[in-house]
Design an enzyme around this catalytic site. Structure first.
Site, PDB file in Angstrom:
ATOM      1  N   ASP A  11       0.861  -1.179   0.000  1.00 52.55           N
ATOM      2  CA  ASP A  11       0.000   0.000   0.000  1.00 52.55           C
ATOM      3  C   ASP A  11       0.901   1.234   0.000  1.00 52.55           C
ATOM      4  O   ASP A  11       1.684   1.435   0.931  1.00 52.55           O
ATOM      5  CB  ASP A  11      -0.898  -0.005   1.238  1.00 52.55           C
ATOM      6  CG  ASP A  11      -2.085   0.933   1.094  1.00 52.55           C
ATOM      7  OD1 ASP A  11      -2.095   1.727   0.137  1.00 52.55           O
ATOM      8  OD2 ASP A  11      -2.989   0.878   1.949  1.00 52.55           O
ATOM      9  N   ASP A 105      -2.755   2.303  -6.092  1.00 51.58           N
ATOM     10  CA  ASP A 105      -1.700   2.325  -5.078  1.00 51.58           C
ATOM     11  C   ASP A 105      -1.689   1.105  -4.165  1.00 51.58           C
ATOM     12  O   ASP A 105      -1.042   1.123  -3.124  1.00 51.58           O
ATOM     13  CB  ASP A 105      -1.827   3.587  -4.225  1.00 51.58           C
ATOM     14  CG  ASP A 105      -3.160   3.669  -3.494  1.00 51.58           C
ATOM     15  OD1 ASP A 105      -4.109   2.980  -3.917  1.00 51.58           O
ATOM     16  OD2 ASP A 105      -3.262   4.413  -2.509  1.00 51.58           O
ATOM     17  N   GLU A 106      -2.392   0.045  -4.548  1.00 49.14           N
ATOM     18  CA  GLU A 106      -2.527  -1.086  -3.639  1.00 49.14           C
ATOM     19  C   GLU A 106      -2.609  -2.381  -4.429  1.00 49.14           C
ATOM     20  O   GLU A 106      -3.259  -2.436  -5.476  1.00 49.14           O
ATOM     21  CB  GLU A 106      -3.793  -0.894  -2.792  1.00 49.14           C
ATOM     22  CG  GLU A 106      -3.998  -1.921  -1.707  1.00 49.14           C
ATOM     23  CD  GLU A 106      -5.266  -1.645  -0.905  1.00 49.14           C
ATOM     24  OE1 GLU A 106      -5.522  -2.402   0.042  1.00 49.14           O
ATOM     25  OE2 GLU A 106      -6.002  -0.690  -1.250  1.00 49.14           O
TER      26      GLU A 106
END
Length: 490
Positions: A11, A105-106
């Protein structure tokens, strides 16, 4: 439950805000909020410095401004975020063929599928270093034997840390957590459990499966009890099947003019088809979402005889669906989506649509160049936009108003804040520009890229890598020296 920690959850820390801090030296170490800046805008991401003041994602932007009036409020630059995301996902793809992106973003990674002999902890440490070298940003990583535990571990690792859940330590991680830490437990379920005296994961486990089934029903009760015990057999799936494609817009003021509504629904339909074609898909069901002035939200859908990616078909269907909704009081949000996705199209679907049109009914017109009610604004400068000036070089918009626009001239490789200049909004020497890379491809001396040589700028002669600022909530951290938080639980 004693599985080796080979599932990795990554993350990126405060991703949108961290990208802006890396791109804009003057914002490093300061509160930054990214999101919609209109009267109905919401926060997309807040930097850790802004979170100290209570600002968080999904908060109304007006509320955020009251909590943290001195923050930098910027519009999102999704093109930049996607570029950085592509770099990060490429690094993950080098570790394993099984990468499951959850957002820009993950992502989850199954390290075992990569066939590497390297210790998973060493792989995670190297990954974080590679991400920092490639993007200048920090990432939090969780390693565990399941997706559930890896996700929780990465949350524990925030910001800029690594947590490894070794076999046998799962309960030590899970037991103290609130019930909301488990997937599928929202506010309503949490309140239902609280009334039964269950507020932690340990209390869920102790309640037993029978009691949870009585409280929540069989499916939810059984799955929740398994998660509380740390059991999660879901695999990492590299290609998750997308079920629908949609776009929506919230308007600064309620729309009441029918011509403007038709324009917006056509524009959204065209954007939706662009996304649909970009994914190489077609769809059979067109969906329209309308949120009215009183916050009531209505959806209307129509299923076609065969899948399509024809913008004319989607536009006509969406317009027809919108016409079936009473919008006399005003509309604050419109959305258009396509579901029932397929990998093929029906070429003559528009002919079908025309054949089904009522006698005497005209075909929908082409999308007008501008919305009927309001003229297009020729020069609009938004905070955070990338610009370039013929004399001063690359910079970004700090703000605008009363016929003036303020620009700070700095580039990501600068080590000190850049200078500020104010211009007329119609200054012909000022224009929008493409964003500069966060980390220059070639390092070394000389003037910073995108700007003329400037001898009185201390950052111009010695460009440095733009590292994300250290969060104030982590005392002792610095930009150049970040301690390794790679400890196991407990």
């Amino acid at each position: 439950m004693r599985s080796a920690p080979t599932i990795l959850h990554l993350d990126m820390d405060a991703f949108f805000a961290a990208v802006e801090q890396a791109a804009k030296p003057s914002l490093r170490g300061k509160p930054v909020v990214v999101g919609g800046l209109g009267p109905r805008g919401v926060v997309a991401t807040a930097s850790y410095e802004a979170r100290v003041h209570g600002v968080h994602s999904a908060m109304a932007m007006a509320h955020a401004r009251r909590l943290c009036p001195n923050a930098a409020y910027l519009v999102p630059r999704f093109a930049v975020y996607r570029q950085v995301s592509d770099t990060v996902m490429a690094l993950l793809g080098a570790l394993s063929p099984l990468v499951e992106p959850l957002s820009l973003d993950e992502a989850f990674v199954d390290l075992e599928a990569g066939g590497r002999d390297e210790d998973p902890r060493a792989t995670a440490v190297r990954l974080r270093a590679d991400i920092r070298a490639a993007t200048g940003l920090t990432a939090s990583v969780g390693l565990a034997g399941s997706k559930l535990l890896a996700k929780i571990a990465s949350e524990k690792a925030k910001p800029d840390g690594l947590v490894v859940v070794e076999p046998g330590t799962e309960r030590a991680l899970l037991d103290p957590l609130p019930v909301r830490a488990l997937w599928g437990v929202g506010p309503a379920t949490a309140e239902h459990l609280r009334k039964a005296g269950i507020v932690t994961v340990a209390e869920i486990a102790h309640a037993g499966e029978h009691e949870l089934v009585r409280l929540l029903g069989k499916a939810h009760g059984v799955s929740l009890h398994a998660m509380a015990a740390g059991l999660d057999n879901r695999p990492v799936v590299a290609d998750r099947d997308v079920k629908s494609v949609s776009v929506e817009d919230t308007f600064d003021s309620d729309l009441t003019d029918r011509g403007r509504l038709r324009y917006e629904i056509d524009r959204l339909a065209d954007r939706c088809v662009q996304r649909l074609r970009g994914a190489g898909r077609s769809g059979r069901t067109v969906v329209v979402k309308v949120r009215r002035y009183d916050f009531s939200t209505l959806t209307r859908s129509e299923t076609l005889r065969a899948p399509t990616d024809d913008p004319s078909v989607v536009r006509e269907t969406a317009r027809r669906l919108m016409e079936s909704v009473d919008t006399t009081g005003g509309v604050r949000l419109l959305g258009v989506g396509v579901a029932g996705l397929a990998d093929f199209t029906q070429e003559d679907l528009f002919a079908q649509s025309a054949a089904e049109r009522e006698p005497g009914e005209a075909a929908p017109g082409e999308l007008p160049a501008v919305p009927p009610p309001a003229p297009e604004r020729s020069r609009r400068w938004l905070p955070g936009q990338d610009v370039t000036h013929e004399e001063y070089g690359a910079g970004w918009v700090q703000g605008s108003g009363v016929g003036r626009v303020t620009v700070r001239f700095e580039v990501p490789s600068d080590s000190a804040p850049g200078r500020v200049r104010t211009f007329a909004v119609l200054d012909p020497a000022l224009s929008r520009s493409d964003p500069l890379p966060l980390v220059p491809a070639a390092r070394g001396g000389g003037p910073a890229p995108g700007r003329p040589d400037d001898t009185d700028d201390p950052g111009a002669s010695a460009p440095q890598s733009p590292l994300a600022s250290s969060p104030k909530s982590w005392p002792g951290a610095s930009v150049r020296s970040v301690p390794d938080r790679g400890t196991s639980i407990p």
